[in-house]
Enzyme design. Structure first.
Site, short mmCIF file in Angstrom:
data_model
loop_
_atom_site.label_atom_id
_atom_site.label_comp_id
_atom_site.label_asym_id
_atom_site.label_seq_id
_atom_site.Cartn_x
_atom_site.Cartn_y
_atom_site.Cartn_z
N SER A 195 0.09 7.90 -0.63
CA SER A 195 -1.35 7.74 -0.85
C SER A 195 -2.23 8.24 0.30
O SER A 195 -3.39 8.51 0.09
CB SER A 195 -1.71 6.29 -1.17
OG SER A 195 -1.75 5.50 -0.01
N LYS A 253 -5.17 2.31 3.69
CA LYS A 253 -6.24 3.06 3.03
C LYS A 253 -7.32 3.41 4.04
O LYS A 253 -7.37 2.88 5.15
CB LYS A 253 -6.88 2.24 1.90
CG LYS A 253 -5.92 1.77 0.82
CD LYS A 253 -5.37 2.88 0.00
CE LYS A 253 -4.33 2.35 -0.98
NZ LYS A 253 -3.48 3.40 -1.50
#
Length: 175
Positions: free
Chosen positions: A38, A77
């Site tokens: 990610s 993230k």
């Protein structure tokens, strides 16, 4: 009693160093291993990082957060939206308060792909919450799916990569 004094005199510095390292680990630094794609190409699967537990959350910080959907799981993230921001995405461009967001940290390949960010309607981020996204938008479970996350879910800000050795060093928010 003399043997204890002698032991402390001979090993006191070493013991103090060990106690100091344990305290730093518990209260200041968090180790983390990247699991999944990610954050490609900023961070890769298997990268090992240190994060700081005491920090202020700023836009573009790379953070470790508790999964909003899976107990005991953590994600890594990038903070995109701050409390009070209105965020949206259209035609692969993210808008913050109606201004296009310059995402220089995304790889050239990601920027040219033009299928990276799903379109979503304007959303005002509530106070005490943040909007987070992975850099590899096609392979990231993030706020575009689970919404803004509470500040209490953010555990650390990534500062340093120690593995692999060829990428050893600080992790800049614009990398």
């Amino acid at each position: 009693m003399n043997s204890i004094k002698r032991f402390l005199k001979e090993n006191g510095l070493f013991l103090l160093l060990i106690v100091g390292m344990v305290l730093l680990r518990l209260f200041v630094f968090t180790p983390f291993e990247v699991d999944g794609p990610s954050m490609n190409y900023t961070l890769a699967h298997g990268d090992r990082l240190f994060g700081a537990n005491m920090f202020n959350v700023d836009r573009f910080d790379i953070v470790i957060l508790d999964s909003p959907t899976e107990e005991g799981k953590q994600y890594i993230k990038r903070v995109i939206g701050l409390p009070g921001d209105t965020i949206s995405s259209e035609d692969d461009v993210i808008y913050i308060n109606d201004e296009p967001l310059s995402e220089t940290y995304l790889s050239e390949e990601t920027r040219q792909n033009n299928t990276n960010t799903v379109d979503f309607a304007p959303l005002t981020i509530p106070e005490g919450e943040y909007f987070v996204m992975g850099d590899n938008r096609n392979h990231s479970f993030d706020s575009t799916e689970f919404g803004p996350i509470p500040e209490e879910s953010i555990n650390a800000e990534i500062l340093f990569r120690f593995w692999p050795l060829n990428t050893f060093g600080t992790v800049d928010e614009t990398d």
